[in-house]
Design an enzyme around this catalytic site. Structure first.
Site, PDB file in Angstrom:
ATOM      1  CB  THR A 281      -0.774   0.147   1.081  1.00 20.04           C
ATOM      2  OG1 THR A 281      -2.031  -1.123   1.153  1.00 20.04           O
ATOM      3  CG2 THR A 281      -1.792   1.348   1.364  1.00 20.04           C
ATOM      4  CG  PHE A 283       0.295   4.503   3.853  1.00 15.15           C
ATOM      5  CD1 PHE A 283      -0.731   4.530   4.827  1.00 15.15           C
ATOM      6  CD2 PHE A 283       0.833   3.181   3.482  1.00 15.15           C
ATOM      7  CE1 PHE A 283      -1.534   3.510   5.239  1.00 15.15           C
ATOM      8  CE2 PHE A 283       0.240   1.937   4.009  1.00 15.15           C
ATOM      9  CZ  PHE A 283      -0.986   2.174   4.821  1.00 15.15           C
TER      10      PHE A 283
END
Ligand code: PEP
Ligand code: MN
Length: 691
Positions: A281, A283
């Site tokens: 992911t 961020f």
């Protein structure tokens, strides 16, 4: 009895030694970091990028040589120094960034979730190299995270923006549009989902699983295997773990990080449950004020825009980036809520807002946009390409390299109208197709070497081969798992079990893997794991199989049938291209002739002829052509001379015990010599040894 005691003491002593060595290693790493900061200070006046590729290459080559003397293989040394050098560059970048923006003593960071959530863990990783003390403020929703910073309750926000499995996080994109924030950093964080339960719970007890909607998408394969379990959506991963602790029911489970299990006293029932093992992911870190990025640091800028609403407006905007030499790294669209069927475009590109080129490009785009907002300009997490990148430094032999004149081969394009194929022809595409697989480039100027055993036989055998392939600078690991054997009584391969071994070896040694697929039904499943699909000589005209790999997005190695003409080979390739898959390369592996001295007769003229007729990469497999190990090296060298883009050779740790094709497998020392003779591993040229 006394013997047992003695060995128990021995192992304790050995462990003490290991502990002491680990402490020493850590102390040295700490010292090394301090020197990196000193070096950054010394570089303060330098106007250029502070990553010195030449120095790093030299440094790595020296370390590899020293490692060899200490019994450490080059792959291991490269991967350790990859991490050490990256850390050093990051530490130096941090130093420059903090200097440019006067880092504060205490930073409050707002994130969505509670301790142990992925946002929290990503924050910990992101701030690990910063000098400041960090105070984390968990919030229940993304909008609260944004608000906390806007209202001054926190200095920074950390927000997930996209995931490599489930895609963009829409809520965050939509929030960024209106937020009074500026992006100041990014981090790509590896998300490793686990199924967590109460300490005494096991998988068979579970009936309800609490998970975040994104997690359900990322672990859908695992969840599909548990049809008897009810999925309950939950706003936060770590919070779902906390909930099952509070409920105290052994039938409940949660999907969260291992860290959450540790924090809340849960048991990890199953690890690694994401569909993709590489589940990352990205961020974003945002603050109220934009930052300045030191011009020496690789940098990204993010914008959001609404283009004009004439046909072609988006392409016009994108062309501006191209014309200004700006590299776009991301384009995402989101519907505009007030204007149905219209889209907002979110773009990331490489470059610093302070740079003239970027300013001019943005001015130009702004002229035709209906709305444009700069979301931020921030240091990119991707370090500049450098020697520390895995595999970019060729392993060096101990002795001096002897330079050999490189034959330069330029195919004469055969522009005659091809019959039976179009997409494969030079007439259709005149420039060479280059196929990139995890760093290996097939079809470019540099020779690629594919090596490995005929068949995967055991984890030890494939690991030994992979180590050899890596150590001597070859690029791709081969290994048959489904074997097309002439006799039904011969070893048929280990199937999917063998494929798992091949993939594990490829992963350990950072090598892409190629394996043969025999039947159309297996294509999808093999393509999930193998980097390249091989169509064997016996299947060159298996048209259902060709059409099926044509639907795959994996590159395909198509081997020439042992009684097929080059036109037939090109028409077989056309089946794959016509199916949609444009990543095809051709392999000459010997044809049937009246000659019996060799297993087949290697048709070397096929290479320049094919390269004249097609843009597809052309490679040679001398092992199956010759069937004798003594001929493999000279034929491989000849293949390079006639312009092959790659050679594929079989190797085996103990050819006399091989379950298939032992007589043509190179012994490891012969393979090493071949790599030197091909000019891929420097060292004195030796005479090609015979069997
Ligand atoms: C192989 O490369 O594993 C193989 C079986 O070769 P071919 O199809 O060329 O016989
Ligand atoms: Mn073989």
């Amino acid at each position: 009895m006394s013997n047992d005691k003695a060995s128990a003491r021995d192992i304790r002593e050995i462990r003490d030694d290991i502990d002491a060595l680990d402490n020493e290693l850590l102390t040295l790493l700490g010292e090394r970091r301090k020197r990196s900061i000193e070096a950054a200070k010394a570089k303060e006046a330098e106007p250029t990028l502070f990553r010195d590729k030449t120095r790093e290459e030299e440094l790595l080559a020296n370390r590899i040589q020293l490692g060899r003397k200490l019994g450490l293989d080059s792959h291991y040394v490269t991967s350790v120094f990859h991490d050490v050098l990256d850390d050093s560059v990051r530490i130096q970048q941090e130093y420059f960034q903090e200097k440019a923006n006067e880092g504060t003593g205490v930073i409050r960071v707002a994130f969505q979730g509670i301790e142990g959530s992925y946002s929290h863990l990503a924050g910990q990783e992101y701030f690990s190299r910063k000098g400041a003390s960090i105070f984390y403020l968990g919030q229940s929703q993304f909008k609260d995270v944004v608000e906390a910073v806007e209202k001054g309750k926190a200095e920074l926000a950390i927000l997930p923006i996209e995931n490599t499995t489930s895609g963009g996080i829409n809520d965050v994109y939509d929030l960024l549009l209106h937020a009074q924030l500026s992006i100041v950093g990014e981090i790509k964080f590896k998300v490793e989902h686990c199924l967590l339960g109460l300490p005494d719970a096991s998988l068979s007890d579970i009936r309800t699983i609490y998970c975040h909607p994104q997690t359900v998408l990322q672990c859908s394969d695992f969840l599909a295997e548990l049809p008897h379990c009810k999925i309950e959506y939950f706003t936060d991963t770590a919070l779902s773990g906390k909930k099952i602790v509070e409920d105290g029911k052994a039938t409940q489970a949660a999907i969260a990080s291992e860290e959450a299990a540790r924090l809340y006293g849960l048991n990890v029932i199953e690890r690694g449950i994401s569909n993709q093992s590489a589940n990352f992911t990205r961020f974003l870190v945002a603050s109220r004020k934009p930052i300045e990025v030191d011009p020496r640091i690789p940098c990204k800028t993010s914008i959001v825009m609404m283009t004009g609403n004439q046909p072609g407006s988006l392409i016009e905007a994108l062309l501006v980036f191209r014309d200004h030499g700006i590299n776009l790294t991301k384009l995402e669209s989101r519907p505009i809520l007030e204007n149905p069927w219209e889209e907002m475009f979110y773009l990331d590109f490489e470059g610093n807002l302070a740079d003239d080129k970027i300013q001019k490009g943005l001015d130009e785009v702004t002229k035709s946009a209906r709305f444009i907002k700069v979301l931020g300009c921030y240091p990119s997490q991707d370090l500049p390409r450098a020697a520390s990148e895995r595999g970019s430094v060729a392993p060096q032999a101990d002795d001096e390299a002897e330079s050999a004149a490189e034959p330069v081969f330029k195919p004469v394009h055969d522009k005659r109208k091809a019959s039976g194929y179009r997409l494969a022809s030079r007439e259709y595409k005149s420039e060479d197709t280059v196929i990139e697989v995890k760093g290996a480039r097939l079809g470019g100027d540099d020779l690629v070497v594919i090596a490995g055993p005929c068949a995967v036989e055991s984890i030890d055998q494939i690991m030994a081969c992979a180590r050899e392939v890596r150590e001597h600078g070859a690029h791709i690991l081969r290994g048959g798992c489904f074997k097309p054997r002439t006799s039904p009584y011969s070893f048929q391969g280990l199937g999917y079990e063998g494929l798992d071994m091949l993939v594990e070896a490829g992963r350990k040694y950072d090598l892409p893997v190629v394996t043969e697929v025999l039947s159309p039904e297996d294509v999808v499943r093999v393509a999930e794991k193998a980097d390249i699909l091989q169509i064997g000589a016996r299947n060159m005209q298996n048209f259902t199989l060709l059409s099926e790999v044509g639907r795959s997005r994996r590159p395909v190695m198509l081997k020439r049938g042992m009684s097929s003409s080059l036109d037939e080979l090109l028409q077989a390739a056309e089946y794959i291209l016509a199916g949609g898959n444009q990543q095809v390369f051709l392999c000459e592996r010997g044809i049937r002739t009246f000659e019996t001295a060799t297993r087949n007769t290697l048709d070397l003229s096929a290479v320049p002829v094919l390269r004249g007729r097609t843009h597809l990469p052309v490679i040679v497999d001398p092992s199956h052509a010759a069937g004798r190990r003594d001929l493999v090296a000279p034929l491989a060298l000849a293949s390079k001379t006639v312009g092959a883009h790659a050679v594929m050779v079989e190797i085996h740790p103990e050819p006399e015990k091989a379950l298939s094709d032992g007589p043509q497998a190179l012994l490891f020392p012969q393979f090493e010599t071949l790599m030197k003779d091909l000019g891929l591993l420097s060292g004195k040229r030796k005479a090609v040894p015979s069997s």
